[in-house]
Design an enzyme around this catalytic site. Sequence first.
Site, PDB file in Angstrom:
ATOM      1  N   ARG A  94      -8.521   2.315  -6.636  1.00 34.86           N
ATOM      2  CA  ARG A  94      -8.456   2.695  -5.411  1.00 34.86           C
ATOM      3  C   ARG A  94      -6.929   2.546  -4.747  1.00 34.86           C
ATOM      4  O   ARG A  94      -6.305   1.703  -4.761  1.00 34.86           O
ATOM      5  CB  ARG A  94      -9.225   2.145  -4.352  1.00 34.86           C
ATOM      6  CG  ARG A  94      -9.330   2.182  -2.896  1.00 34.86           C
ATOM      7  CD  ARG A  94     -10.064   1.327  -2.076  1.00 34.86           C
ATOM      8  NE  ARG A  94      -9.626   1.653  -0.719  1.00 34.86           N
ATOM      9  CZ  ARG A  94      -9.337   0.835   0.125  1.00 34.86           C
ATOM     10  NH1 ARG A  94      -9.558  -0.288   0.400  1.00 34.86           N
ATOM     11  NH2 ARG A  94      -8.938   1.369   1.507  1.00 34.86           N
ATOM     12  N   HIS A 139      -4.490   4.664   5.071  1.00 34.03           N
ATOM     13  CA  HIS A 139      -4.110   3.229   5.150  1.00 34.03           C
ATOM     14  C   HIS A 139      -3.104   2.930   5.859  1.00 34.03           C
ATOM     15  O   HIS A 139      -2.060   2.379   5.540  1.00 34.03           O
ATOM     16  CB  HIS A 139      -3.994   2.778   3.597  1.00 34.03           C
ATOM     17  CG  HIS A 139      -4.238   1.319   3.371  1.00 34.03           C
ATOM     18  ND1 HIS A 139      -5.717   0.936   2.484  1.00 34.03           N
ATOM     19  CD2 HIS A 139      -4.070   0.203   4.091  1.00 34.03           C
ATOM     20  CE1 HIS A 139      -5.637  -0.203   2.711  1.00 34.03           C
ATOM     21  NE2 HIS A 139      -4.829  -0.822   3.219  1.00 34.03           N
ATOM     22  N   GLU A 184     -10.555   0.660   7.343  1.00 34.22           N
ATOM     23  CA  GLU A 184     -10.473  -0.465   8.269  1.00 34.22           C
ATOM     24  C   GLU A 184     -10.147   0.096   9.530  1.00 34.22           C
ATOM     25  O   GLU A 184      -9.130  -0.287  10.265  1.00 34.22           O
ATOM     26  CB  GLU A 184      -9.636  -1.734   8.015  1.00 34.22           C
ATOM     27  CG  GLU A 184      -9.953  -2.334   6.770  1.00 34.22           C
ATOM     28  CD  GLU A 184      -9.472  -3.652   6.442  1.00 34.22           C
ATOM     29  OE1 GLU A 184      -8.462  -3.913   6.950  1.00 34.22           O
ATOM     30  OE2 GLU A 184      -9.844  -4.302   5.433  1.00 34.22           O
ATOM     31  N   ASN A 326     -14.979  -3.725   3.402  1.00 34.17           N
ATOM     32  CA  ASN A 326     -13.861  -4.771   3.127  1.00 34.17           C
ATOM     33  C   ASN A 326     -14.165  -5.998   3.578  1.00 34.17           C
ATOM     34  O   ASN A 326     -14.538  -6.313   4.656  1.00 34.17           O
ATOM     35  CB  ASN A 326     -12.568  -4.228   3.514  1.00 34.17           C
ATOM     36  CG  ASN A 326     -11.870  -2.958   3.011  1.00 34.17           C
ATOM     37  OD1 ASN A 326     -12.764  -2.265   2.290  1.00 34.17           O
ATOM     38  ND2 ASN A 326     -10.918  -2.525   3.359  1.00 34.17           N
ATOM     39  N   TYR A 328     -13.593 -10.531   3.337  1.00 40.86           N
ATOM     40  CA  TYR A 328     -12.783 -11.612   2.943  1.00 40.86           C
ATOM     41  C   TYR A 328     -13.270 -12.969   3.322  1.00 40.86           C
ATOM     42  O   TYR A 328     -13.158 -14.020   2.775  1.00 40.86           O
ATOM     43  CB  TYR A 328     -11.170 -11.652   3.420  1.00 40.86           C
ATOM     44  CG  TYR A 328     -10.485 -10.273   2.863  1.00 40.86           C
ATOM     45  CD1 TYR A 328     -10.604  -9.070   3.211  1.00 40.86           C
ATOM     46  CD2 TYR A 328      -9.731 -10.663   1.630  1.00 40.86           C
ATOM     47  CE1 TYR A 328      -9.775  -8.087   2.722  1.00 40.86           C
ATOM     48  CE2 TYR A 328      -9.007  -9.690   1.222  1.00 40.86           C
ATOM     49  CZ  TYR A 328      -8.990  -8.307   1.744  1.00 40.86           C
ATOM     50  OH  TYR A 328      -8.256  -7.248   0.993  1.00 40.86           O
ATOM     51  N   GLU A 394     -12.654  -3.911  -0.914  1.00 40.00           N
ATOM     52  CA  GLU A 394     -11.532  -5.059  -0.862  1.00 40.00           C
ATOM     53  C   GLU A 394     -12.283  -6.390  -0.804  1.00 40.00           C
ATOM     54  O   GLU A 394     -13.305  -6.696   0.009  1.00 40.00           O
ATOM     55  CB  GLU A 394     -10.826  -4.875   0.120  1.00 40.00           C
ATOM     56  CG  GLU A 394      -9.651  -3.710   0.092  1.00 40.00           C
ATOM     57  CD  GLU A 394      -8.674  -3.628   1.325  1.00 40.00           C
ATOM     58  OE1 GLU A 394      -8.417  -4.962   1.959  1.00 40.00           O
ATOM     59  OE2 GLU A 394      -8.204  -2.860   2.004  1.00 40.00           O
TER      60      GLU A 394
HETATM   61  C1  GBE Z   1      -6.875  -5.619   4.424  1.00 40.87           C
HETATM   62  O1  GBE Z   1      -7.114  -6.029   5.639  1.00 40.87           O
HETATM   63  C2  GBE Z   1      -6.094  -4.682   4.217  1.00 40.87           C
HETATM   64  O2  GBE Z   1      -6.967  -3.308   4.057  1.00 40.87           O
HETATM   65  C3  GBE Z   1      -4.909  -4.787   3.242  1.00 40.87           C
HETATM   66  O3  GBE Z   1      -4.086  -3.626   3.508  1.00 40.87           O
HETATM   67  C4  GBE Z   1      -4.251  -6.187   3.154  1.00 40.87           C
HETATM   68  O4  GBE Z   1      -3.346  -6.232   2.446  1.00 40.87           O
HETATM   69  C5  GBE Z   1      -5.575  -7.262   2.743  1.00 40.87           C
HETATM   70  O5  GBE Z   1      -6.717  -7.163   3.816  1.00 40.87           O
HETATM   71  C6  GBE Z   1      -4.912  -8.445   2.937  1.00 40.87           C
HETATM   72  O6  GBE Z   1      -4.587  -8.869   4.232  1.00 40.87           O
HETATM   73  O7  GBE Z   1      -4.777 -13.958  14.101  1.00 40.87           O
HETATM   74  O8  GBE Z   1      -4.078 -13.859  11.756  1.00 40.87           O
HETATM   75  O9  GBE Z   1      -6.463 -14.641  12.466  1.00 40.87           O
HETATM   76  C7  GBE Z   1      -6.531 -11.811  11.398  1.00 40.87           C
HETATM   77  C8  GBE Z   1      -8.066  -7.338   5.858  1.00 40.87           C
HETATM   78  C9  GBE Z   1      -6.214 -10.594  10.945  1.00 40.87           C
HETATM   79  C10 GBE Z   1      -8.627  -7.399   7.062  1.00 40.87           C
HETATM   80  C11 GBE Z   1      -6.666 -10.173   8.495  1.00 40.87           C
HETATM   81  C12 GBE Z   1      -7.629  -8.600  10.474  1.00 40.87           C
HETATM   82  C13 GBE Z   1      -7.459  -9.452   7.641  1.00 40.87           C
HETATM   83  C14 GBE Z   1      -8.722  -8.156   9.493  1.00 40.87           C
HETATM   84  C15 GBE Z   1      -5.579 -11.954  12.754  1.00 40.87           C
HETATM   85  N1  GBE Z   1      -7.114 -10.005   9.873  1.00 40.87           N
HETATM   86  N2  GBE Z   1      -8.031  -8.013   8.026  1.00 40.87           N
HETATM   87  S1  GBE Z   1      -5.277 -13.633  12.753  1.00 40.87           S
END
Ligand code: GBE
Length: 486
Positions: A94, A139, A184, A326, A328, A394
Amino acid sequence: MVFIKTITLLCLLIAVKGELRRFPDTLSFGVATASYQIEGAWNATDKGENIWDRLTHTTDMIKDRSNGDVACDSYNQHKRDVEMLKQLGVDYYRFSISWSRILPDGFSNRLSQDGIAYYDSLINDLLVANITPFATLYHWDLPQRLQDLGGWSNPMMADYFLDFAEVVFEAFGDRVQNWLTFNEPWVVCLQGYGGVGKAPALNMSGIAEYLCAHNLIKAHAMAYHLYDDVYRPLQGGRIGWTLNSNWHEPANQYPADIEAAERAMQFHLGWFGHPVFSTEGDYPQVMKERIAKRSLEQGYPRSRLPEFTTEEIAYIRGTYDFFGLNHYTTTLVRMPTTISKELSYYDDLGTEGFEDPAWPGSASVWLKVVPWGFRNLLNWIKENYYNPEIIVFENGFSDRDNKDDVDRISYYNQYLNALLDALEDGCNVTAYTAWSLMDNFEWLQGYTERFGLYYVDFNDPRRTRTPKASAFYYKSILESRTIERD
Ligand code: GBE
């Protein structure tokens, strides 16, 4: 050396734990990257400036004051990337296509032949290696000229996106049969327009993220229909988008906290999920009601959440061939004690989110290791959207500067176990994608947080890539199609 260590670790784990779980033959495995995060060559030949070029070059918002000018240098080293993919043994790769590399001005009147040649070469190399290309159209790297016109808050952006999509389907659709429109949208709109977490860092919460989402959802539906009407009959293939979501777990089993957690799911995943994946279509009822009510209380003449017409609702509903996810991490949610009248998305949502201090962390403040949340989220999607085919686009873990990445191995082991649990629950997951193939430019965190299976030396002009322990671990999973029970 790393290899031997990993094998020893694997044997040890198996010896101690014993039991192996098998992945069904229907599940395929891949890895993901994104154009701005890996390509570099920000001004190669006629490439146009995009919003991340602008943000990194003109602000001090990036933690290590870095940028994606060179990044992993994949524009010059994609052959090495394909070698790594072969080594891992993935079924698909991807990657995303940089809009301003293909259309330097953002508009489709002028195409960059060099930009097209780059993706041609990448795609052809993937096909020779028997790796399926999975391409994302957007993206996060909007051409700066289009941002100057308001970016996603401008309704015309949907037409410009459609023009871009048409160019891309024309150029690559004979060889690429797997497409994502957007990566996203929640992040694009909430962090880019509501806040300052991503470019263009507009910081107009309560207004701008809703405009952004409205136009972006239409853009997605238009690109879907274009593909469905014109290209699918000629090229076969499938298209969807990928939504990010935490699992939102009620902090307590009180009705108020259960309601708060469900509301957080609807504001987060439902905002983009409900219009496309539900049978009724449109935004979730709870968003429409709350935002309309609060807008009137705040003195606005109408809801700050724009409305779709009946025709638009029908046009948008069902514009997917799979549910892209996606994921995490997880958040605990409770009902707040006071109701805020402030203007923002989070005040519209009106819940409190926090994390359990017992959850293991990562290099990213927001990323805690909570594998059971993954299982719950997959089940929530199954129950809310009629058990769709789910593709995980992801999932991954960050650390700092570490090739012997046992914490990443442990994360993947636990989250893949949760995925197997979800499959046993009846969730229809058909593919799993690790983020990321290699360390790369982690947006505002620059190069300080690493998600890669391959280590990239950003001090070396050649951007040397070295497999981490987790690369051997992922490879072994793909080979054996088994994982040790956690
Ligand atoms: C993805 O987003 C992205 O698609 C990718 O480009 C990126 O590299 C990867 O994650 C790793 O980050 O104030 O710090 O808590 C949280 C993941 C921000 C989804 C981070 C927003 C994770 C959603 C804000 N989150 N993101 S704070």
